[in-house]
Design an enzyme around this catalytic site. Structure first.
Site, PDB file in Angstrom:
ATOM      1  N   ASP A 165     -19.026 -22.154  27.543  1.00 52.29           N
ATOM      2  CA  ASP A 165     -19.673 -22.481  28.814  1.00 52.29           C
ATOM      3  C   ASP A 165     -19.707 -21.334  29.810  1.00 52.29           C
ATOM      4  O   ASP A 165     -19.944 -21.556  30.993  1.00 52.29           O
ATOM      5  CB  ASP A 165     -18.991 -23.692  29.458  1.00 52.29           C
ATOM      6  CG  ASP A 165     -17.513 -23.444  29.733  1.00 52.29           C
ATOM      7  OD1 ASP A 165     -16.968 -22.450  29.222  1.00 52.29           O
ATOM      8  OD2 ASP A 165     -16.913 -24.252  30.463  1.00 52.29           O
ATOM      9  N   GLU A 166     -19.477 -20.121  29.367  1.00 56.84           N
ATOM     10  CA  GLU A 166     -19.516 -19.017  30.309  1.00 56.84           C
ATOM     11  C   GLU A 166     -19.852 -17.701  29.628  1.00 56.84           C
ATOM     12  O   GLU A 166     -19.599 -17.517  28.441  1.00 56.84           O
ATOM     13  CB  GLU A 166     -18.206 -18.894  31.088  1.00 56.84           C
ATOM     14  CG  GLU A 166     -16.977 -18.740  30.237  1.00 56.84           C
ATOM     15  CD  GLU A 166     -15.696 -18.683  31.078  1.00 56.84           C
ATOM     16  OE1 GLU A 166     -15.716 -18.099  32.165  1.00 56.84           O
ATOM     17  OE2 GLU A 166     -14.678 -19.219  30.607  1.00 56.84           O
ATOM     18  N   ASP A 196     -21.462 -19.564  34.759  1.00 55.57           N
ATOM     19  CA  ASP A 196     -20.476 -20.613  34.485  1.00 55.57           C
ATOM     20  C   ASP A 196     -21.185 -21.961  34.509  1.00 55.57           C
ATOM     21  O   ASP A 196     -21.596 -22.440  35.567  1.00 55.57           O
ATOM     22  CB  ASP A 196     -19.369 -20.559  35.542  1.00 55.57           C
ATOM     23  CG  ASP A 196     -18.161 -21.400  35.163  1.00 55.57           C
ATOM     24  OD1 ASP A 196     -18.271 -22.193  34.214  1.00 55.57           O
ATOM     25  OD2 ASP A 196     -17.121 -21.275  35.827  1.00 55.57           O
TER      26      ASP A 196
END
Length: 346
Positions: free
Chosen positions: A109-110, A11
């Site tokens: 973003d992950e 993350d």
């Protein structure tokens, strides 16, 4: 420790803001807000993300830029730049794929990483270093037995740390926390759980299944009990993600009241959306319209295309206008949106 299958959730920390700070290092340490055109004096623009310094002032995603400026008048406001974030995300995922692991991209973003290793914490540290060396971005990593525990563990690792959450420490860490902190439990579900007297994760884990079945039905009731006990999916899907739908929407500087103007905007959105879908080689099966009234009430209506999947822009436009007829347009309209559900390759 012998090798076994582990799930890691990567993350990225304040991803969008972090990408902007890499381009503008002079802003480090200052509150930075990214969203819309970057001008908080313009109406109806919202925060896409905020740096930790801005969050300390109560600025959060989805907040109007004007409200963010009131809460943090010293903030630097920047326009959103999706192509830059997509490029940075691609570099992150490439760095993760440089390891002998399975990578499932879960957003800009992950990502979930699956690996058979004897020391998942060491792997997490190596992944963090690789991401930073390749991009200059930092990330938190959650280590777990499954996606559920790994995803939640990453919260405890933020910013920039590593946290392990497994069946061994699940209840010690999560048992007394509100059930709303479980991944996937939103405000409406949390409210229903509270009405059943189930306030904490431990309450839900030990709950009598009958009231859950009566309130949520068998699928959701079973899923709630599984995640409350620290269970979850362990499969990492590496195939490229294929969108099931596409949408377009517009927020108007001034509310619309003229039905013809509303219909004209829906027709234009439908044609623009249809052109995007056709350009991607996809076909539309359902069309939905979203209307946000001035009161922020935001109903959505949809329909299935009668003659099957299509690439005909006229059909898509007519369907959107047919769906629009399901609304009572007797109040000012703040936002209009059109969504197309897409045919999936069997």
């Amino acid at each position: 420790m012998s090798a076994r299958w582990w799930l890691l959730h990567v993350d990225l920390d304040q991803f969008v803001a972090a990408v902007e700070l890499l381009r503008r290092p002079e802003l480090r340490g200052r509150p930075v807000v990214v969203g819309g055109g970057g001008d908080p004096t313009q109406p109806r623009q919202v925060v896409a993300t905020a740096s930790y310094e801005a969050r300390a002032h109560g600025v959060h995603s989805g907040m109007p830029l004007r409200a963010a400026a009131r809460r943090c008048p010293d903030a630097v406001f920047l326009p959103s730049d999706p192509p830059a974030y997509e490029a940075a995300s691609a570099r992150v995922m490439a760095a993760l794929r440089g390891f002998p692991v399975r990578v499932e991209v879960y957003g800009w973003d992950e990502a979930f990483v699956g690996a058979e290793v004897d020391d998942p914490l060491a792997l997490a540290a190596e992944l963090q270093k690789a991401v930073f060396d390749a991009t200059g971005l930092t990330c938190a990593i959650g280590v777990g037995d499954n996606k559920n525990t790994a995803k939640i563990a990453a919260r405890f690792g933020k910013p920039g740390g590593v946290f392990q959450l497994t069946s061994a420490n699940w209840m010690a860490v999560m048992g007394e926390r509100p059930a709303a902190e479980l991944w996937g439990v939103g405000p409406k579900t949390a409210k229903k759980l509270t009405e059943l007297g189930l306030h904490t994760v431990a309450d839900l884990a030990a709950a009598d299944p009958e009231p859950l079945l009566a309130r949520f039905g068998p699928r959701i009731a079973t899923w709630l009990r599984v995640i409350a006990r620290g269970g979850g999916d362990t499969e990492v899907v590496t195939e490229p993600w294929v969108a099931r739908s596409r949408s377009r929407e517009t927020t108007f500087p001034r509310d619309l009241t003229d039905p013809d103007q509303i219909a004209g905007n829906v027709a234009a959105l439908a044609r623009e959306l249809g052109a995007d879908v056709v350009a991607d080689g996809r076909r539309v099966t359902h069309v939905a319209v979203k209307v946000r009234f001035a009161s922020f009430y935001t109903p959505t209506r949809e329909m299935k295309l009668r003659d099957g999947a299509t690439t005909d822009l006229d059909v898509i436009e007519r369907a959107a206008l047919t769906v629009l007829e399901k609304f009572r347009l007797d109040r000012p309209v703040r936002l209009l949106g059109v969504r197309a559900d897409l045919e999936m390759d069997p």
